[in-house]
Scaffold this active site. Structure first.
Site, mmCIF file in Angstrom:
data_model
loop_
_atom_site.group_PDB
_atom_site.id
_atom_site.type_symbol
_atom_site.label_atom_id
_atom_site.label_comp_id
_atom_site.label_asym_id
_atom_site.label_seq_id
_atom_site.Cartn_x
_atom_site.Cartn_y
_atom_site.Cartn_z
ATOM 1 N N TYR A 34 15.895 27.594 -0.134
ATOM 2 C CA TYR A 34 14.693 28.407 -0.333
ATOM 3 C C TYR A 34 14.711 29.005 -1.747
ATOM 4 O O TYR A 34 15.662 28.850 -2.507
ATOM 5 C CB TYR A 34 14.585 29.500 0.734
ATOM 6 C CG TYR A 34 14.314 28.971 2.129
ATOM 7 C CD1 TYR A 34 13.226 28.146 2.386
ATOM 8 C CD2 TYR A 34 15.145 29.299 3.194
ATOM 9 C CE1 TYR A 34 12.972 27.662 3.667
ATOM 10 C CE2 TYR A 34 14.904 28.818 4.476
ATOM 11 C CZ TYR A 34 13.818 27.999 4.705
ATOM 12 O OH TYR A 34 13.563 27.515 5.969
ATOM 13 N N ARG A 82 21.449 36.475 3.382
ATOM 14 C CA ARG A 82 21.943 35.160 3.837
ATOM 15 C C ARG A 82 22.187 34.287 2.622
ATOM 16 O O ARG A 82 21.317 34.120 1.769
ATOM 17 C CB ARG A 82 20.955 34.501 4.798
ATOM 18 C CG ARG A 82 21.382 33.100 5.187
ATOM 19 C CD ARG A 82 20.683 32.571 6.425
ATOM 20 N NE ARG A 82 21.551 32.786 7.587
ATOM 21 C CZ ARG A 82 21.574 31.985 8.660
ATOM 22 N NH1 ARG A 82 20.750 30.978 8.756
ATOM 23 N NH2 ARG A 82 22.391 32.220 9.652
ATOM 24 N N LEU A 160 27.656 26.301 14.355
ATOM 25 C CA LEU A 160 28.408 25.618 15.406
ATOM 26 C C LEU A 160 29.491 26.511 16.006
ATOM 27 O O LEU A 160 30.624 26.077 16.198
ATOM 28 C CB LEU A 160 29.005 24.306 14.876
ATOM 29 C CG LEU A 160 27.986 23.184 14.649
ATOM 30 C CD1 LEU A 160 28.656 21.969 14.015
ATOM 31 C CD2 LEU A 160 27.298 22.788 15.954
ATOM 32 N N GLY A 182 22.884 30.680 16.608
ATOM 33 C CA GLY A 182 21.549 30.101 16.561
ATOM 34 C C GLY A 182 21.247 29.361 17.844
ATOM 35 O O GLY A 182 20.804 29.926 18.851
ATOM 36 N N ARG A 183 21.561 28.064 17.850
ATOM 37 C CA ARG A 183 21.123 27.200 18.941
ATOM 38 C C ARG A 183 21.703 27.577 20.295
ATOM 39 O O ARG A 183 21.031 27.430 21.320
ATOM 40 C CB ARG A 183 21.468 25.746 18.594
ATOM 41 C CG ARG A 183 20.572 25.210 17.493
ATOM 42 C CD ARG A 183 21.149 23.990 16.834
ATOM 43 N NE ARG A 183 22.326 24.312 16.055
ATOM 44 C CZ ARG A 183 22.977 23.455 15.304
ATOM 45 N NH1 ARG A 183 22.580 22.212 15.246
ATOM 46 N NH2 ARG A 183 24.040 23.830 14.607
HETATM 47 C C1 LIG Z 1 16.168 22.887 13.468
HETATM 48 C C2 LIG Z 1 16.823 24.037 12.715
HETATM 49 C C3 LIG Z 1 16.050 24.808 11.854
HETATM 50 C C4 LIG Z 1 16.617 25.887 11.136
HETATM 51 N N1 LIG Z 1 15.849 26.628 10.309
HETATM 52 C C5 LIG Z 1 16.381 27.687 9.676
HETATM 53 C C6 LIG Z 1 15.604 28.519 8.836
HETATM 54 O O1 LIG Z 1 14.399 28.282 8.647
HETATM 55 N N2 LIG Z 1 16.187 29.569 8.238
HETATM 56 C C7 LIG Z 1 17.512 29.841 8.445
HETATM 57 O O2 LIG Z 1 18.021 30.809 7.900
HETATM 58 N N3 LIG Z 1 18.277 29.073 9.208
HETATM 59 C C8 LIG Z 1 17.752 28.022 9.828
HETATM 60 N N4 LIG Z 1 18.534 27.234 10.610
HETATM 61 C C9 LIG Z 1 19.974 27.533 10.673
HETATM 62 C C10 LIG Z 1 20.263 28.535 11.769
HETATM 63 O O3 LIG Z 1 19.812 29.823 11.419
HETATM 64 C C11 LIG Z 1 21.745 28.619 12.000
HETATM 65 O O4 LIG Z 1 22.388 29.103 10.846
HETATM 66 C C12 LIG Z 1 22.287 27.257 12.328
HETATM 67 O O5 LIG Z 1 21.548 26.699 13.408
HETATM 68 C C13 LIG Z 1 23.765 27.289 12.649
HETATM 69 O O6 LIG Z 1 24.044 28.091 13.740
HETATM 70 P P1 LIG Z 1 24.189 27.484 15.212
HETATM 71 O O7 LIG Z 1 25.167 26.352 15.132
HETATM 72 O O8 LIG Z 1 24.700 28.658 16.038
HETATM 73 O O9 LIG Z 1 22.828 27.044 15.639
HETATM 74 C C14 LIG Z 1 17.989 26.165 11.321
HETATM 75 C C15 LIG Z 1 18.759 25.392 12.191
HETATM 76 C C16 LIG Z 1 18.192 24.331 12.890
HETATM 77 C C17 LIG Z 1 19.072 23.517 13.812
#
Ligand SMILES: Cc1cc2nc3c(=O)[nH]c(=O)nc-3n(C[C@H](O)[C@H](O)[C@H](O)COP(=O)(O)O)c2cc1C
Length: 197
Positions: A34, A82, A160, A182-183
């Site tokens: 970004y 971030r 992850l 996140g997920r």
């Molecule tokens: C499809 C997708 C879209 C994402 N979009 C953003 C975003 O727009 N801004 C952001 O800061 N992180 C974004 N992320 C990253 C998540 O905020 C997070 O850091 C990332 O999924 C890793 O964490 P997790 O493994 O717990 O999901 C995105 C992740 C995914 C999978």
């Protein structure tokens, strides 16, 4: 230059609106390719004015945004930042392109601390489309740990982290002060409460 100053004001305006809407944390997004990230990284910032070139000039825009947000965000509420701690170029011996590194993140973290940031949210990547990223559980945690050892503001680890024991170990072993999910929370919003009986 006028456009940059307007953008700084725009970030402050968005923080004002977030506050009016009732949010209690403001996170400045300096990661994932970004705008702020594109100023930070030498892989994308080829400017020759006061906002490009040296490390100090590449971080100028980020610090101006942080100052502007901090100025409108109440002192008793936290500002997070971030960051993409690495562009994943220097970690790859086969990639000789110049990119943002973990050491750069440490330098930036010290500045962010001095400018009133309360937590560094350590993600990675997103700037260089074809960079090779070795994704596996906790793959970004070492970058949170690297920054945490250098500054006294808290750091958050992300990416992850989907096993409660893994999350607990990251915090208990001092690799990060917080774990950001996140997920996994999309899959199971009750995850922090432990396994369902
Ligand atoms: C499809 C997708 C879209 C994402 N979009 C953003 C975003 O727009 N801004 C952001 O800061 N992180 C974004 N992320 C990253 C998540 O905020 C997070 O850091 C990332 O999924 C890793 O964490 P997790 O493994 O717990 O999901 C995105 C992740 C995914 C999978």
């Amino acid at each position: 230059m006028d456009e940059i100053q307007q953008l700084v004001r725009d970030f402050a305006d968005s923080a004002r609106r977030a506050l009016a809407a009732g949010f209690e944390v403001a996170e400045v997004h300096g990661a994932h390719g970004y705008l702020i990230n594109s100023f930070l990284s030498p892989a994308s910032n080829h400017r020759t004015d006061a906002y490009g070139g040296s490390f100090e000039d590449r971080i100028r825009f980020a610090l101006e945004v942080v100052d502007a947000v901090r100025a409108v965000w109440p002192d008793h509420l936290p500002v997070f930042f971030r960051t993409s701690a690495t562009d994943w170029l220097t970690e790859n011996p086969e990639d000789d392109r110049e990119g943002w590194t973990g050491e750069d993140t440490v330098r930036l973290a010290k500045e962010l601390q001095a400018h009133g940031v309360d937590l560094l949210d350590v993600s990675t990547g997103g700037m260089v489309r074809d960079a090779k990223i070795p994704t596996k559980p906790g793959y970004q945690v070492p970058f949170a740990a690297q920054a945490r050892n250098a500054v006294s503001i808290p750091t958050g680890a992300v990416g992850l982290i989907n096993d409660p024991r893994q999350a607990e170990e990251i915090v208990a072993t001092g690799q990060a002060d917080a774990v950001l999910l996140g997920r996994e929370l999309l899959r199971d919003p009750y995850w922090p409460q432990g396994p369902r009986r």
